[in-house]
Design an enzyme around this catalytic site. Structure first.
Site: not given
Length: 301
Positions: A217, A243-245
């Site tokens: 994040g 998100l960001d995965q």
């Protein structure tokens, strides 16, 4: 041609050499693992006149087989080899596969915001022809990077984004992106909607300024500083709606200490971010990355 009207041996030899001049190509394969795949593929290429220059493969615990073959072949034979491989090898083994010339350039669109380090590293690589691609557009929600982008001969487009116009802005961006093979987020500081990711029609690579899965994040350098870490990092990954995965492609780190501020972390992190994104994009352009089971990738050297 000789005075007698016949084609001279030298001309005939030159024409033959041109017709049989070797060109470098790449074959990529993903399929369920089974005995004999490597031998079957390499024997097929050999029997069809290809010289194998490099061959790498991997099999996961979940039985997913991946293979990348770098070969050379007379240019006019590729269409024949492609058709035969599909019928004789790919179909029986249930393969996802592609065969192409090494010098075929992918079409790439780049999204950025205000920070220049990741974007400029990429554009310099394209200008030097180290990154083999055609950058169709650089799109930003700010204008700070327009002059630098255009000075290198690339098209720059400004699409303002706010919480009030985000759906309209994403549609405008998609129209500018068009038909591409890859979208790169070079520190584009907007979260893309699931609809955008789906409609892009191409893989999206992002650079996140932390060593994921730590500090996801916003403000990861501040998060890292508050935790008193001794290593900061950057992660290049494919974008998914979470998100960001997305599947991780490449990561790297830099050492920090107690005397450094959040601003110091950011300054040191920029070079790491640039290098990590550059490597990830280069490997994607060279067809070295395979998305396998779960959230994992295989990256051949």
């Amino acid at each position: 041609m000789t005075l007698s009207g016949r084609i001279s041996p030298l001309v005939r030899c030159t024409a033959w050499r041109r017709a049989h001049e070797l060109k470098k190509g790449i074959l990529t394969v993903t399929c369920p693992d089974s005995a004999g795949i490597i031998g079957t593929v390499t024997s097929f290429l050999h029997m069809h006149g290809a010289n194998i220059e490099d061959c790498q493969s991997n099999s996961t615990p979940g039985n997913v087989f991946s293979m990348r073959v770098h070969f050379s072949l007379p240019e006019h034979w590729l269409s024949v080899v492609r058709e035969a491989f599909g019928a004789m090898i790919a179909r029986p083994y249930g393969m996802e596969w592609a065969i192409k010339w090494e010098d075929e350039a992918k079409r790439v669109a780049i999204l950025c915001t205000k920070e220049d380090h990741a974007l400029m590293e990429m554009l310099w690589g394209v200008a030097r022809r180290d990154l083999r691609c055609d950058v169709t557009a650089v799109i930003s929600n700010h204008t700070e990077l327009q002059k630098a982008t255009e000075s290198l001969g690339f098209k720059f487009h400004h699409v303002p984004v706010s919480k009030d116009n985000k759906p309209e802005a994403e549609k405008a961006i998609l129209d500018l992106v068009g038909d591409v093979d890859l979208v790169v987020l070079a520190r584009y500081m907007q979260v893309l909607s699931a609809e955008f990711i789906d409609r892009a029609g191409a893989p999206i690579i992002n650079i996140h300024h932390s060593f994921l899965p730590a500090f996801k994040g916003a403000n990861p350098y501040r998060q890292a500083h508050e935790k008193g870490v001794r290593l900061i990092g950057a992660t290049a990954h494919y974008v998914t709606p979470e998100l960001d995965q997305g599947p991780i492609i490449e990561q790297d780190v830099a050492r920090v200490d107690h005397s450094m501020s959040v601003a110091d972390f950011r300054t040191m992190g920029r070079s790491v971010e640039s290098k990590v994104l550059y490597r990830a994009v280069k490997w994607h352009l060279e067809d070295r990355i395979f998305r396998v089971e779960g959230n994992k990738t295989v990256v051949f050297s």
